[in-house]
Design a protein around this motif. Structure first.
Motif, short mmCIF file in Angstrom:
data_model
loop_
_atom_site.label_atom_id
_atom_site.label_comp_id
_atom_site.label_asym_id
_atom_site.label_seq_id
_atom_site.Cartn_x
_atom_site.Cartn_y
_atom_site.Cartn_z
N VAL A 4 -6.45 -3.55 -7.91
CA VAL A 4 -7.03 -2.26 -7.52
C VAL A 4 -7.62 -2.36 -6.12
CG1 VAL A 4 -8.84 -0.57 -8.05
CG2 VAL A 4 -7.46 -1.55 -9.89
N LYS A 5 -8.29 -3.47 -5.83
CA LYS A 5 -8.86 -3.66 -4.49
C LYS A 5 -7.75 -3.73 -3.45
CE LYS A 5 -11.90 -6.50 -1.75
NZ LYS A 5 -12.73 -7.67 -1.64
N PHE A 6 -6.68 -4.43 -3.76
CA PHE A 6 -5.55 -4.53 -2.85
C PHE A 6 -4.96 -3.16 -2.56
CE2 PHE A 6 -0.88 -4.65 -2.54
CZ PHE A 6 -0.75 -5.29 -1.32
N ILE A 7 -4.73 -2.38 -3.59
CA ILE A 7 -4.16 -1.04 -3.42
C ILE A 7 -5.10 -0.16 -2.60
CG2 ILE A 7 -3.49 1.08 -4.64
CD1 ILE A 7 -1.43 -1.18 -4.81
N SER A 8 -6.38 -0.26 -2.87
CA SER A 8 -7.38 0.52 -2.14
C SER A 8 -7.36 0.17 -0.66
CB SER A 8 -8.76 0.28 -2.73
OG SER A 8 -9.74 0.95 -1.98
N GLU A 9 -7.33 -1.09 -0.34
CA GLU A 9 -7.31 -1.53 1.06
C GLU A 9 -6.00 -1.12 1.74
OE1 GLU A 9 -8.12 -5.71 0.96
OE2 GLU A 9 -10.23 -5.41 0.43
N LEU A 10 -4.91 -1.23 1.02
CA LEU A 10 -3.61 -0.85 1.57
C LEU A 10 -3.58 0.65 1.88
CD1 LEU A 10 -0.68 -1.73 2.21
CD2 LEU A 10 -0.12 -1.11 -0.15
N THR A 11 -4.11 1.43 0.97
CA THR A 11 -4.15 2.88 1.15
C THR A 11 -5.03 3.27 2.33
OG1 THR A 11 -3.79 3.20 -1.22
CG2 THR A 11 -4.66 5.07 0.00
N GLN A 12 -6.21 2.68 2.39
CA GLN A 12 -7.13 2.98 3.48
C GLN A 12 -6.54 2.57 4.82
OE1 GLN A 12 -10.81 1.07 2.45
NE2 GLN A 12 -11.32 2.58 0.88
N GLY A 13 -5.83 1.46 4.83
CA GLY A 13 -5.25 0.96 6.07
C GLY A 13 -4.12 1.83 6.59
N SER A 14 -3.42 2.49 5.69
CA SER A 14 -2.29 3.31 6.12
C SER A 14 -2.64 4.79 6.27
CB SER A 14 -1.14 3.16 5.12
OG SER A 14 -1.51 3.67 3.86
#
Length: 84
Positions: A4-14
């Motif tokens: 979930v943290k990975f997905i959150s960071e990926l989303t925020q980054g893009s």
């Protein structure tokens, strides 16, 4: 939790690049009637899908009603049934 943290960071980054890309394509604009450009594109796509039998007409009608634009498309919508 790590996923979930990975997905959150990926989303925020893009997010910024995605918003920029959508803006450059004109998809974040709103027309004079207050309808987002993206919605107008979706409606056009739905008309095409109904015409080739990939979507039910009632789905298109619901989308037109949802945005309060049925009257703008009424003749075109009804023409689909007149041709059949």
């Amino acid at each position: 939790e790590v996923f979930v943290k990975f997905i959150s960071e990926l989303t925020q980054g893009s997010l910024q690049s995605n918003v920029s890309e959508m803006n450059s394509m004109g998809l974040l604009g709103v027309d004079a009637g207050g309808v987002p450009t993206e919605v107008r594109f979706r409606i056009e796509s739905m008309f095409n899908e109904v015409a080739i039998g990939e979507r039910e007409p009632h789905e298109l009608k619901e989308e037109l009603d949802r945005w309060g634009v049925y009257q703008q498309y009424e003749d075109r919508f009804l023409d689909m049934f007149r041709r059949r």
